[in-house]
Design an enzyme around this catalytic site. Sequence first.
Site, PDB file in Angstrom:
ATOM      1  N   LYS A 156       0.895  -1.262  -0.061  1.00  8.94           N
ATOM      2  CA  LYS A 156       0.453   0.599  -0.213  1.00  8.94           C
ATOM      3  C   LYS A 156       1.054   0.937  -0.050  1.00  8.94           C
ATOM      4  O   LYS A 156       0.157   2.022  -0.363  1.00  8.94           O
ATOM      5  CB  LYS A 156      -0.654   0.062   1.268  1.00  8.94           C
ATOM      6  CG  LYS A 156      -1.950  -0.891   1.539  1.00  8.94           C
ATOM      7  CD  LYS A 156      -3.274  -0.928   2.071  1.00  8.94           C
ATOM      8  CE  LYS A 156      -4.316  -1.969   1.952  1.00  8.94           C
ATOM      9  NZ  LYS A 156      -4.137  -3.064   2.162  1.00  8.94           N
ATOM     10  N   GLU A 172     -10.230   5.544   4.398  1.00  9.49           N
ATOM     11  CA  GLU A 172     -10.435   4.882   5.416  1.00  9.49           C
ATOM     12  C   GLU A 172      -9.384   3.579   5.527  1.00  9.49           C
ATOM     13  O   GLU A 172      -8.821   3.800   4.478  1.00  9.49           O
ATOM     14  CB  GLU A 172     -12.159   3.697   4.940  1.00  9.49           C
ATOM     15  CG  GLU A 172     -11.112   3.268   3.395  1.00  9.49           C
ATOM     16  CD  GLU A 172     -10.760   3.523   2.385  1.00  9.49           C
ATOM     17  OE1 GLU A 172     -10.541   4.569   1.529  1.00  9.49           O
ATOM     18  OE2 GLU A 172     -10.177   2.800   1.923  1.00  9.49           O
ATOM     19  N   SER A 228       1.796  -9.855  -1.123  1.00  7.43           N
ATOM     20  CA  SER A 228       1.414  -8.709  -0.431  1.00  7.43           C
ATOM     21  C   SER A 228       1.838  -7.688   0.978  1.00  7.43           C
ATOM     22  O   SER A 228       2.228  -6.591   0.512  1.00  7.43           O
ATOM     23  CB  SER A 228       0.066  -8.829  -0.947  1.00  7.43           C
ATOM     24  OG  SER A 228      -0.798  -9.157  -0.489  1.00  7.43           O
TER      25      SER A 228
HETATM   26  C1  LIG Z   1      -4.953  -3.968   2.056  1.00  6.99           C
HETATM   27  C2  LIG Z   1      -4.629  -5.896   1.706  1.00  6.99           C
HETATM   28  C3  LIG Z   1      -4.946  -5.864   0.753  1.00  6.99           C
HETATM   29  C4  LIG Z   1      -5.979  -6.434  -0.233  1.00  6.99           C
HETATM   30  O1  LIG Z   1      -5.932  -4.761  -1.211  1.00  6.99           O
HETATM   31  P1  LIG Z   1      -6.027  -4.824  -2.435  1.00  6.99           P
HETATM   32  O2  LIG Z   1      -6.380  -3.608  -2.926  1.00  6.99           O
HETATM   33  O3  LIG Z   1      -6.701  -5.919  -2.765  1.00  6.99           O
HETATM   34  O4  LIG Z   1      -4.347  -5.011  -2.743  1.00  6.99           O
HETATM   35  C5  LIG Z   1      -4.068  -7.044   0.525  1.00  6.99           C
HETATM   36  N1  LIG Z   1      -3.229  -7.793   1.345  1.00  6.99           N
HETATM   37  C6  LIG Z   1      -2.249  -6.875   1.875  1.00  6.99           C
HETATM   38  C7  LIG Z   1      -1.274  -7.086   2.483  1.00  6.99           C
HETATM   39  C8  LIG Z   1      -3.047  -5.825   2.598  1.00  6.99           C
HETATM   40  O5  LIG Z   1      -2.640  -5.198   3.209  1.00  6.99           O
END
Ligand SMILES: *Cc1c(COP(=O)(O)O)cnc(C)c1O
Length: 407
Positions: free
Chosen positions: A94, A116, A383
Site C-alpha cells: 500500500k 478508510e 502483498s
Molecule cells: C489491503 C491489503 C490487501 C487487499 O487490498 P488490494 O487492494 O486488493 O490489494 C491485500 N494484502 C494486504 C497485505 C493488504 O494490506
Amino acid sequence: MKNTFDHPLPNEEGFFGEYGGSFIPEQLQAIMQEIDAAYREIRQDPEFLSQLTELYQHYVGRPSPVFHAKNLSKKYGTDIYLKREDLNHTGAHKINHCLGEALLAKKMGKKKLIAETGAGQHGVALATAAALVGLECDIYMGEVDIKKEHPNVVRMHILGANVIPATHGRKTLKEAVDAAFEAYLKDPVTQLYAIGSVVGPHPFPMMVRDFQSIVGNEAKEQFNSMTGGLPGNIVACVGGGSNAMGIFSAFLDDKEVKLHGVEPSGRNLDEDGEHAATLTKGEPGIMHGFKSYMLKDADGEPQEVYSVASGLDYPSVGPQHAYLKDIQRVNYEHINDKEAIDAFFELSRLEGIIPAIESSHAVAYALKLAQSGEKGSILVNLSGRGDKDIDFVVENYGKDYGIPSLP
Ligand SMILES: *Cc1c(COP(=O)(O)O)cnc(C)c1O
C-alpha cells in the site's frame, strides 16, 4: 523509472468497458475533475517522477525482491516464486500508492489526507506518507477492525494520525468507507481522500493502479533475469484489487501468462454475509461512486461481507477487475478462511516467511494450482507481511497447528 503510467484503459471518463466511471454528487464532480487534471499533469512531470522514484528506492526499499521458494516448489511439484511486497517499509504494497497520493495532495496544496482502512495497512501506510510529506491525516476505521488490528492502530497514533471509529452496521471496512466519504463531502477543498485501493470514482482506480504498476514492472524484469522468460502464472489476492492490478498490469498483453485473482470465500461461499467473493457471487451495480460487480442484499443495498482477512472484506471490487473478468483475461478464484490459514502456516514453516492473512489467500491458491498438476511456474504477489496478524492467528488457530496456549 520508465514511464509506467501509459495504459490504454480507462477512457477519458474513467470507464473500463462498462465499469468504473464517476457516480457521485454534483459538488464532488468538479473536485474529481481537478484531481484528474492534477494527476495527468504530475505523471508527466520529471520532477514528480524522480521524487517518487527516489522515495521508492531509499524510503520504501524498492525494488522488492523476487524469491524462488524452493522448499514449496519441491513439495508442490512446480516452481513457485514470491514477489516480496511484504518487505516494503510499513509491510505491504500500500505504501506504493500512498506516497503517490501524498505527493499529489501536497502539489495540489491540500492540508489533510483522509482515508478508510480495513486491516489498518492502508491507514498505517497513509499515516506514514502524511508524516513524511508533512500533511495532517484522519483515518476512518471500523470499530471491530480497531480491536482486531490493535498494533496498526497504535502505529497510526504514533505516526501522528487521528483514528476515527466507524460505529454503524458491521463496523468493518464498508462502514469505514461510508464514514470517510461523509467527512470528505463536508470539506473536499482542503482535504484529499486518498482511496486505499483501485476503487472509488475516476480517477482513483486509474491512479492507484498506475502507482502500483511498479510491482508488475519490476517483477517482469526480475523474473526475466532469473529465468530468461515469463512466468506461466501470476497469482494475487483481490480485496479492492490494487496489489493484483499492480502486478497484472505489466502482463496484460502477454497472453501466454495466465493471471489469477483470488477472492475470500470466508466461512461459507453459499451464505450471504459469510464471504466477500464479489466477482464470484456478485452482479454489476453502483456503489461508493463507481460501477463494478458488487454483493447486494435483498434490498439492493451493499451486502454485509466477511473474511478472516480484514483487508479483503469489501462488497465491491475495482472496476478494471470487473472488465478483466468479463473479457476473460483474468481467472477469478476463491479461497476460504481455513485454506488461507493453512497456507499462512505452510509458508511460515517451509520458507520462514510469515505472510499477511490477505496474501495467504494468494499463496493457498498457488499451492492448489500446483497440486492440480499445473507445471508452468507460478509467481505469487506476496502483498504483505503477517506481523499484524500473529496474535489473532495464534489465539484463534494456534492449537490446530501445534502452538501451546501462551500465558
Ligand atoms: C489491503 C491489503 C490487501 C487487499 O487490498 P488490494 O487492494 O486488493 O490489494 C491485500 N494484502 C494486504 C497485505 C493488504 O494490506
